[in-house]
Enzyme design. Structure first.
Site, PDB file in Angstrom:
ATOM      1  N   CYS A  70      15.524  35.907  -1.038  1.00  0.00           N
ATOM      2  CA  CYS A  70      16.730  35.556  -0.764  1.00  0.00           C
ATOM      3  C   CYS A  70      17.387  36.805  -0.007  1.00  0.00           C
ATOM      4  O   CYS A  70      16.980  38.245  -0.618  1.00  0.00           O
ATOM      5  CB  CYS A  70      17.688  35.861  -2.246  1.00  0.00           C
ATOM      6  SG  CYS A  70      19.376  36.043  -2.214  1.00  0.00           S
ATOM      7  N   CYS A 172      19.849  34.789   6.274  1.00  0.00           N
ATOM      8  CA  CYS A 172      19.788  34.310   4.945  1.00  0.00           C
ATOM      9  C   CYS A 172      18.790  33.195   4.982  1.00  0.00           C
ATOM     10  O   CYS A 172      18.584  32.162   5.798  1.00  0.00           O
ATOM     11  CB  CYS A 172      21.228  33.538   4.826  1.00  0.00           C
ATOM     12  SG  CYS A 172      21.516  32.645   3.478  1.00  0.00           S
TER      13      CYS A 172
HETATM   14  N1  DGL Z   1      19.518  32.205   0.308  1.00  0.00           N
HETATM   15  C1  DGL Z   1      20.334  33.460  -0.253  1.00  0.00           C
HETATM   16  C2  DGL Z   1      20.144  34.602   1.213  1.00  0.00           C
HETATM   17  O1  DGL Z   1      19.216  34.521   1.706  1.00  0.00           O
HETATM   18  C3  DGL Z   1      21.502  33.362  -0.778  1.00  0.00           C
HETATM   19  C4  DGL Z   1      22.802  32.737  -0.292  1.00  0.00           C
HETATM   20  C5  DGL Z   1      23.625  32.497  -1.151  1.00  0.00           C
HETATM   21  O2  DGL Z   1      23.739  32.114  -2.406  1.00  0.00           O
HETATM   22  O3  DGL Z   1      24.779  32.681  -0.847  1.00  0.00           O
HETATM   23  O4  DGL Z   1      21.073  35.395   1.311  1.00  0.00           O
END
Ligand code: DGL
Length: 227
Positions: A70, A172
């Site tokens: 994440c 992301c």
């Molecule tokens: N997939 C996550 C990231 O890499 C989180 C995105 C989210 O939940 O806003 O930032």
């Protein structure tokens, strides 16, 4: 090795997919905190509380190492979590920063959640021209498979950078899911970087070896023979 990964939802599965292909012998345990999705518009304090719970879940599953799949948690909480986590912790962002500092790319676009962009982690740590592009509504559109909205948002966020950048970081982990839509918008000479591709693990094995007496020599010979 038993590897834990976590994210707010399905995004981190893009990291799991890459690692599973690259390191097939590890055992993987994935945790998606879908109850608290999305993470990208939460405060660093809220994110830290959630990250502790995510890590606790994986520690209870007896993992040997945790990959923060994440971008939002990696950018906001990694330094604190790293000190407290009882097993080695890997940020999804750091390998990308190292790679870009040693690359020939000079005009780097980064699309990421608001929480990630607010840390300026890419701009502050990459010695190149970095365009930080905040993409707040994209994760919800991806989680709900709203492809018309995804296309509209991508045009809105990316159009003005197309002539300025030579690479685009998917900052992301949800964004590799829509890589085809991103490719449709960007000219083919702009390199798209999936951060998971740059994660390197030392170990890809479920073999356990025990010696009754250990030395550096034995360790080195073990590696040499098994490699
Ligand atoms: N997939 C996550 C990231 O890499 C989180 C995105 C989210 O939940 O806003 O930032």
């Amino acid at each position: 090795m038993k590897i834990g990964l976590f994210d707010s939802g399905i995004g981190g599965l893009t990291v799991l997919k890459v690692l599973q292909e690259k390191y097939p012998y590890n055992e993987y345990i994935y945790y998606g905190d879908t109850l608290n999705l999305p993470y990208g518009n939460k405060s660093p304090k809220e994110l830290l509380t959630l990250a502790y719970k995510d890590i606790e879940f994986l520690i209870n599953k007896k993992v040997d190492l945790i990959i923060i799949a994440c971008g939002t948690i990696s950018s906001t909480c990694f330094n604190i979590l790293k000190k407290e986590c009882p097993v080695p912790l890997v940020s999804i962002i750091d390998p990308t920063i190292n790679y870009l500092n040693n690359s020939n790319y000079n005009n780097i676009g980064v699309i990421a959640t608001s929480a990630t962009i607010n840390t300026h982690i890419f701009k502050n740590n990459i010695n190149k021209n970095v365009y930080e592009i905040e993409t707040p509504e994209l994760v919800s559109a991806i989680e709900s498979n709203n492809y018309d909205e995804i296309k509209r948002l991508l045009h809105k966020y990316l159009n003005k950078y197309i002539n300025k950048i030579d690479c685009l970081v998917l900052g992301c982990t949800h964004y590799p899911i829509i890589i085809d839509y991103i490719r449709d918008i960007l000219p083919s000479n702009i390199k798209i970087i999936n951060m998971a591709d740059l994660v390197v693990l030392d170990n890809d094995s479920n073999i356990q070896i025990y010696y009754s007496k250990i030395s550096n020599n034995i360790m080195n010979n073990t590696k040499k023979i098994l490699n």
